[in-house]
Design an enzyme around this catalytic site. Structure first.
Site, mmCIF file in Angstrom:
data_model
loop_
_atom_site.group_PDB
_atom_site.id
_atom_site.type_symbol
_atom_site.label_atom_id
_atom_site.label_comp_id
_atom_site.label_asym_id
_atom_site.label_seq_id
_atom_site.Cartn_x
_atom_site.Cartn_y
_atom_site.Cartn_z
ATOM 1 N N LYS A 1 2.331 -2.997 2.591
ATOM 2 C CA LYS A 1 3.703 -2.770 2.124
ATOM 3 C C LYS A 1 4.060 -3.798 1.059
ATOM 4 C CE LYS A 1 4.609 0.780 4.431
ATOM 5 N NZ LYS A 1 5.040 2.038 3.820
ATOM 6 N N GLU B 1 -4.479 8.395 6.224
ATOM 7 C CA GLU B 1 -3.564 7.333 6.666
ATOM 8 C C GLU B 1 -3.613 7.152 8.185
ATOM 9 O OE1 GLU B 1 0.533 7.555 5.328
ATOM 10 O OE2 GLU B 1 0.624 5.387 5.702
ATOM 11 N N GLU C 1 5.361 11.836 -0.107
ATOM 12 C CA GLU C 1 5.744 11.871 1.308
ATOM 13 C C GLU C 1 7.218 12.195 1.483
ATOM 14 O OE1 GLU C 1 5.097 7.382 1.924
ATOM 15 O OE2 GLU C 1 6.720 7.861 3.278
ATOM 16 N N HIS D 1 -0.419 12.333 4.012
ATOM 17 C CA HIS D 1 0.355 11.209 4.539
ATOM 18 C C HIS D 1 0.608 11.464 6.020
ATOM 19 C CE1 HIS D 1 4.274 9.346 5.604
ATOM 20 N NE2 HIS D 1 3.897 8.375 4.796
ATOM 21 N N GLU E 1 1.648 3.361 -4.321
ATOM 22 C CA GLU E 1 2.374 4.477 -3.695
ATOM 23 C C GLU E 1 3.882 4.309 -3.844
ATOM 24 O OE1 GLU E 1 0.651 5.450 0.062
ATOM 25 O OE2 GLU E 1 2.559 5.934 0.986
ATOM 26 N N ASP F 1 2.944 15.395 3.648
ATOM 27 C CA ASP F 1 2.900 15.080 5.074
ATOM 28 C C ASP F 1 3.201 16.357 5.852
ATOM 29 O OD1 ASP F 1 3.680 14.362 7.763
ATOM 30 O OD2 ASP F 1 3.773 12.273 7.065
ATOM 31 N N ASP G 1 2.177 -0.005 -1.295
ATOM 32 C CA ASP G 1 3.202 1.023 -1.074
ATOM 33 C C ASP G 1 4.585 0.372 -1.160
ATOM 34 O OD1 ASP G 1 4.823 3.067 -0.234
ATOM 35 O OD2 ASP G 1 3.878 3.328 1.729
HETATM 36 CA CA CA Z 1 4.320 5.480 2.183
#
Ligand code: CA
Length: 379
Positions: free
Chosen positions: A168, A331, A248, A298, A222, A271, A196
């Site tokens: 992250k 993921e 996503e 995702h 991302e 997703d 991300d």
């Molecule tokens: Ca993400």
């Protein structure tokens, strides 16, 4: 094979000391909405809707469930169109579609159970025997030394055998650049590393970060900007050698068409528990195929969402086909979640040489621990 009953469950796990945050919010609980569809024969299928569990439950209980009773489970395309059109004027994105996703995936689970086939086979067949999971983690926590914890986390994933990890960012430009450097140095040069931002930035800020971290060999960046900012995506994509990923927070074939037509990302991340379910994923994969744009599913949620995404990852086409097609990155969230790690009595993800091998169970490969659901049920 007709639907007799539709049940929804909200389950919640308090995280306490394990609370964590990303660029948008703190996670103090893991709260999920699970859907069970039961047929007249007593066969059941499960689906999960990402998003606000209470809103999703209200939509299913009050709007979709009454329309499902008596329908045949193999009429899933017809059902999808009916549900979508019911709330089309009110919800072309968001919870209305997340709720359809749960219904559609539960129907696929049922179709698999009735035919005794894995869902990836019903989707047209597995295109590969293994997929490459990446550990999603490196969230921030309440600590005085985030950097030391990120290094510790990196070592944990290396020990578990992961060959790819996603961290992250979105905590401020300078902080992000420093943390990416720290994690890259901790994992060495041979492990894939993705970042991300969960759309925390303007294009200008995202470009600054992207250009500063290019030297750390980033597999993708991302959600640099908000999903509405197609122009911003294109600016970031044009300004960096790092592949740009997103999707996503996009919904249905209609939403993804815009992403694909604009060529604003290098990697699409539909997703299956968000954008309309496995049926809609098939359509998005077809559109991505026409545009020759890579997809990687995702996933975020319980064992149901994980299994659903996994079947999509095995059945998805190559982008493009070749003698040595690229690996499919999958993921695998590693943050605390008992509903992902303990709820499925039938199957648990294990890594073999860093890969997930193709599972052989019928349906989605999910058998719920009903005691666990009952224990954590939000009444
Ligand atoms: Ca993400």
């Amino acid at each position: 094979m007709k639907i007799k009953e539709v049940k929804t469950y909200i389950v919640s796990q308090k995280l306490g000391e394990q609370s964590f945050c990303y660029s948008q919010a703190w996670y103090n609980t893991r709260t999920l909405m699970l859907l069970e569809i039961i047929t007249e024969d007593g066969v059941y299928g499960f689906g999960e809707a990402f998003g606000n569990a209470f809103v999703n439950k209200a939509i299913i209980d009050n709007v979709y469930a009454p329309k499902l009773i008596g329908q045949h489970i193999f009429d899933s395309e017809k059902i999808w169109d009916e549900l979508y059109n019911t709330l089309r004027d009110n919800g072309q994105k968001g919870s209305c579609i997340q709720a359809i996703s749960a219904v559609d995936n539960a129907l696929w689970d049922l179709k698999g159970k009735y035919t005794h086939l894995p869902v990836y086979q019903l989707l047209g067949g597995a295109r590969r025997d293994k997929i490459l999971p990446y550990a999603t983690g490196f969230y921030h926590t309440k600590t005085d030394n985030q950097e030391a914890l990120l290094v510790e986390e990196a070592h944990k994933y290396l020990t578990a055998g992961f060959k790819a990890m996603k961290m992250k960012i979105g905590f401020g430009i300078e902080n992000d650049i420093q943390m990416v450097k720290t994690v890259r140095e901790a994992i060495g040069p041979d492990i894939k590393l993705m970042v991300d931002a969960n759309h925390a930035y303007t294009a200008m800020a995202a470009i600054k970060i992207a250009q500063a971290i290019e030297k750390y060999d980033i597999t993708w960046f991302e959600e640099p900007v908000i999903p509405e900012d197609i122009g911003g995506y294109k600016e970031v994509k044009a300004a960096t050698s790092i592949p740009i990923a997103g999707g996503e927070a996009e919904f249905t074939r209609y939403g993804f068409k815009r992403f694909i037509d604009e060529r604003c990302v290098d990697i699409l991340q539909p997703d299956c528990s968000i954008m309309g379910g496995l049926s809609e994923a098939q359509k998005i994969f077809s559109m991505a195929k026409i545009a020759n744009t890579q997809c990687y599913p995702h996933v975020w949620g319980s064992a149901i969402a994980l299994q659903t995404g996994m079947h999509a990852a095995f059945a998805m086409p190559d982008f493009p086909e070749s003698l040595n097609p690229g690996e499919v990155l999958f993921e695998y969230d590693r943050t605390p979640n008992i509903f992902r790690d303990e709820m499925n009595l039938l199957y648990q993800v294990t890594l073999k040489d860093g890969y997930i091998e193709k599972p052989e169970f019928e349906g989605l490969g999910f058998e719920p621990d009903r005691d666990l659901i009952a224990k954590h049920l939000v009444k």
